[in-house]
Design a protein around this motif. Structure first.
Motif, mmCIF file in Angstrom:
data_model
loop_
_atom_site.group_PDB
_atom_site.id
_atom_site.type_symbol
_atom_site.label_atom_id
_atom_site.label_comp_id
_atom_site.label_asym_id
_atom_site.label_seq_id
_atom_site.Cartn_x
_atom_site.Cartn_y
_atom_site.Cartn_z
ATOM 1 N N UNK A 1 0.835 -1.208 0.000
ATOM 2 C CA UNK A 1 0.000 0.000 0.000
ATOM 3 C C UNK A 1 0.863 1.249 0.000
ATOM 4 N N UNK A 2 2.024 1.220 0.664
ATOM 5 C CA UNK A 2 2.923 2.369 0.676
ATOM 6 C C UNK A 2 3.643 2.512 -0.651
ATOM 7 N N UNK A 3 4.013 1.391 -1.245
ATOM 8 C CA UNK A 3 4.659 1.438 -2.561
ATOM 9 C C UNK A 3 3.723 2.066 -3.587
ATOM 10 N N UNK A 4 2.464 1.655 -3.555
ATOM 11 C CA UNK A 4 1.475 2.202 -4.495
ATOM 12 C C UNK A 4 1.290 3.703 -4.273
ATOM 13 N N UNK A 5 1.285 4.144 -3.016
ATOM 14 C CA UNK A 5 1.140 5.574 -2.727
ATOM 15 C C UNK A 5 2.251 6.390 -3.382
ATOM 16 N N UNK A 6 3.488 5.884 -3.293
ATOM 17 C CA UNK A 6 4.613 6.597 -3.895
ATOM 18 C C UNK A 6 4.509 6.569 -5.417
ATOM 19 N N UNK A 7 4.187 5.417 -5.969
ATOM 20 C CA UNK A 7 4.073 5.293 -7.420
ATOM 21 C C UNK A 7 2.998 6.217 -7.988
ATOM 22 N N UNK A 8 2.036 6.579 -7.154
ATOM 23 C CA UNK A 8 0.922 7.427 -7.597
ATOM 24 C C UNK A 8 1.159 8.905 -7.314
ATOM 25 N N UNK A 9 2.299 9.225 -6.689
ATOM 26 C CA UNK A 9 2.571 10.611 -6.302
ATOM 27 C C UNK A 9 3.402 11.286 -7.395
ATOM 28 N N UNK B 1 9.662 -7.585 -16.442
ATOM 29 C CA UNK B 1 8.996 -6.590 -15.598
ATOM 30 C C UNK B 1 9.494 -6.687 -14.160
ATOM 31 N N UNK B 2 9.575 -7.911 -13.638
ATOM 32 C CA UNK B 2 10.002 -8.100 -12.250
ATOM 33 C C UNK B 2 11.463 -7.722 -12.055
ATOM 34 N N UNK B 3 12.298 -8.006 -13.045
ATOM 35 C CA UNK B 3 13.708 -7.631 -12.942
ATOM 36 C C UNK B 3 13.853 -6.117 -12.939
ATOM 37 N N UNK B 4 13.177 -5.441 -13.871
ATOM 38 C CA UNK B 4 13.319 -3.993 -13.993
ATOM 39 C C UNK B 4 12.781 -3.274 -12.757
ATOM 40 N N UNK B 5 11.677 -3.729 -12.247
ATOM 41 C CA UNK B 5 10.994 -3.018 -11.163
ATOM 42 C C UNK B 5 11.347 -3.538 -9.774
ATOM 43 N N UNK B 6 12.206 -4.550 -9.698
ATOM 44 C CA UNK B 6 12.546 -5.153 -8.402
ATOM 45 C C UNK B 6 11.292 -5.302 -7.555
ATOM 46 N N UNK C 1 10.633 -0.797 -6.814
ATOM 47 C CA UNK C 1 10.024 -0.989 -5.494
ATOM 48 C C UNK C 1 11.021 -0.791 -4.361
ATOM 49 N N UNK C 2 12.279 -1.204 -4.563
ATOM 50 C CA UNK C 2 13.229 -1.123 -3.456
ATOM 51 C C UNK C 2 13.816 0.276 -3.306
ATOM 52 N N UNK C 3 13.876 1.047 -4.369
ATOM 53 C CA UNK C 3 14.194 2.469 -4.228
ATOM 54 C C UNK C 3 13.090 3.145 -3.422
ATOM 55 N N UNK C 4 11.846 2.774 -3.689
ATOM 56 C CA UNK C 4 10.711 3.338 -2.951
ATOM 57 C C UNK C 4 10.785 2.950 -1.476
ATOM 58 N N UNK C 5 11.080 1.694 -1.187
ATOM 59 C CA UNK C 5 11.180 1.262 0.212
ATOM 60 C C UNK C 5 12.324 1.974 0.931
ATOM 61 N N UNK C 6 13.447 2.181 0.242
ATOM 62 C CA UNK C 6 14.563 2.922 0.837
ATOM 63 C C UNK C 6 14.150 4.361 1.132
ATOM 64 N N UNK C 7 13.401 4.956 0.210
ATOM 65 C CA UNK C 7 12.899 6.313 0.414
ATOM 66 C C UNK C 7 11.980 6.377 1.627
ATOM 67 N N UNK D 1 7.589 10.879 -8.207
ATOM 68 C CA UNK D 1 7.989 10.214 -9.446
ATOM 69 C C UNK D 1 8.809 11.164 -10.310
ATOM 70 N N UNK D 2 8.382 12.420 -10.401
ATOM 71 C CA UNK D 2 9.106 13.412 -11.198
ATOM 72 C C UNK D 2 10.479 13.699 -10.606
ATOM 73 N N UNK D 3 10.568 13.739 -9.262
ATOM 74 C CA UNK D 3 11.853 13.987 -8.610
ATOM 75 C C UNK D 3 12.882 12.934 -9.022
ATOM 76 N N UNK D 4 12.514 11.671 -8.963
ATOM 77 C CA UNK D 4 13.461 10.615 -9.323
ATOM 78 C C UNK D 4 13.764 10.627 -10.813
ATOM 79 N N UNK D 5 12.770 10.899 -11.623
ATOM 80 C CA UNK D 5 12.994 10.976 -13.071
ATOM 81 C C UNK D 5 13.973 12.101 -13.401
ATOM 82 N N UNK D 6 13.794 13.255 -12.784
ATOM 83 C CA UNK D 6 14.659 14.409 -13.061
ATOM 84 C C UNK D 6 16.078 14.196 -12.545
#
Length: 321
Positions: A80-88, A198-203, A104-110, A92-97
């Motif tokens: 549920x927390x991973x989805x919240x970040x993916x939807x923010x 997909x699973x490899x790219x997105x961990x 998923x694991x970058x999100x969990x570290x964040x 998402x723009x911060x990491x892209x820029x």
């Protein structure tokens, strides 16, 4: 409200750790100089109360708030927390820029480094940084119980055969897949690799949610590049964020809902001796340790907790969940 398990005395820790008790400046100098001289292949963690067990932040919230009554599973809670970040959009723009692929694991570290629940337990490659956390906001013992007079510094040899990193697992997996594809007599157009790629790219966290424990290296160990030439596939793992760089951090993933890390490691590797060293350090040594070790190294709150605009934005965005 649920309760976390704690140690009631120093002796009770010896079933999980190789324990050393430190009460004097001379004892500390001897132990810590040995730690620094032999820090290669080791990672460190500390707690400012020796009685605390090594729960993840997600476990603490899950137990304290009886969240099993709210979520169908602990895995769904973490997701549920991973989805919240993916939807923010802003995150998402911060990491892209910043050219950091968001998995998923970058999100969990964040989440972990901005005080949000995650199944990751912090470690650092630098024992001095762990020493800072041991005495950060430390409070003197007031109960008369011996263990309340101590903080704990933990040391784990991450190159031990009992541990492997999520990066190493995926590098090995993609190399094996590349070799298999190279030796097949089947046209690649007839092989559906979409789920695997997909699973490899997105961990994807779901792929690891039942594994128990796994190491997750930080960017100090380098950015991991994954390639499957036969499929023209490439991706990059850069498990990082502003705090993680300054703290020279990495993680141990604990996917269980209520088993502390040391209990889980001991249970999985019960036929070998304890795999974590524990230094229980008397809180009265705090002034000496700060002036002798931390201040000369410039290790303080400004270094550990960045206050730049990006960090403030991330903290505000995540705090809105």
């Amino acid at each position: 409200m649920g309760n976390l398990s704690e140690y009631h005395n120093l002796e009770s820790k010896t079933q999980f750790y190789n324990c050393i008790t430190i009460n004097t400046e001379q004892e500390f100098d001897s132990a810590f100089n040995h730690i620094k001289a032999n820090s290669k292949d080791y990672v460190f963690r500390s707690v400012n109360e020796a009685k605390f067990k090594l729960y993840s932040s997600a476990q603490r919230q899950w137990i304290w708030n009886d969240l099993s009554n709210k979520y169908t599973s602990y895995k769904d809670y973490v997701n549920s927390f991973i989805v919240n970040v993916q939807s923010h959009q802003h995150i998402v723009s911060f990491f892209y820029n910043n050219h950091i692929p968001l998995n998923d694991f970058v999100i969990l570290a964040l989440l972990q480094h901005y005080s949000q629940p995650s199944p990751l337990v912090d470690f650092t490659y630098n024992p001095l940084l762990s020493l800072f956390f041991a005495f950060d906001n430390v409070k003197p013992g007031t109960t008369g119980n011996e263990i309340d007079n101590y903080v704990s510094l933990y040391r784990l040899k991450y190159t031990h055969p009992c541990f492997c990193s999520i990066q190493d697992v995926n590098v090995h997996g993609t190399n094996t897949l590349s070799d298999t594809l190279r030796n097949l007599n089947i046209p690649l157009t007839q092989i559906d690799t979409s789920k695997v790629l997909f699973d490899i790219r997105n961990l994807t966290y779901n792929e690891y949610a039942d594994i128990g424990i796994m190491l997750v290296h930080g960017d100090k160990m380098g950015i991991t590049n994954i390639q499957i030439p036969a499929l023209g596939f490439t991706c990059t793992y850069n498990i990082t964020n502003p705090n993680l760089r300054n703290q020279e951090g990495l993680f141990m993933l604990n996917t269980t809902e209520d088993i502390p890390l040391e209990d889980l490691i001991r249970k999985k590797h019960r036929y070998v001796g304890p795999l974590i060293d524990c230094y229980d350090i008397n809180k009265e040594l705090e002034p000496y340790i700060r002036t002798t070790y931390l201040d000369p190294a410039g290790i303080n709150h400004s270094l550990i907790y960045p206050q730049d605009k990006d960090s403030q934005n991330l903290r505000n965005w995540l705090g809105s969940f």
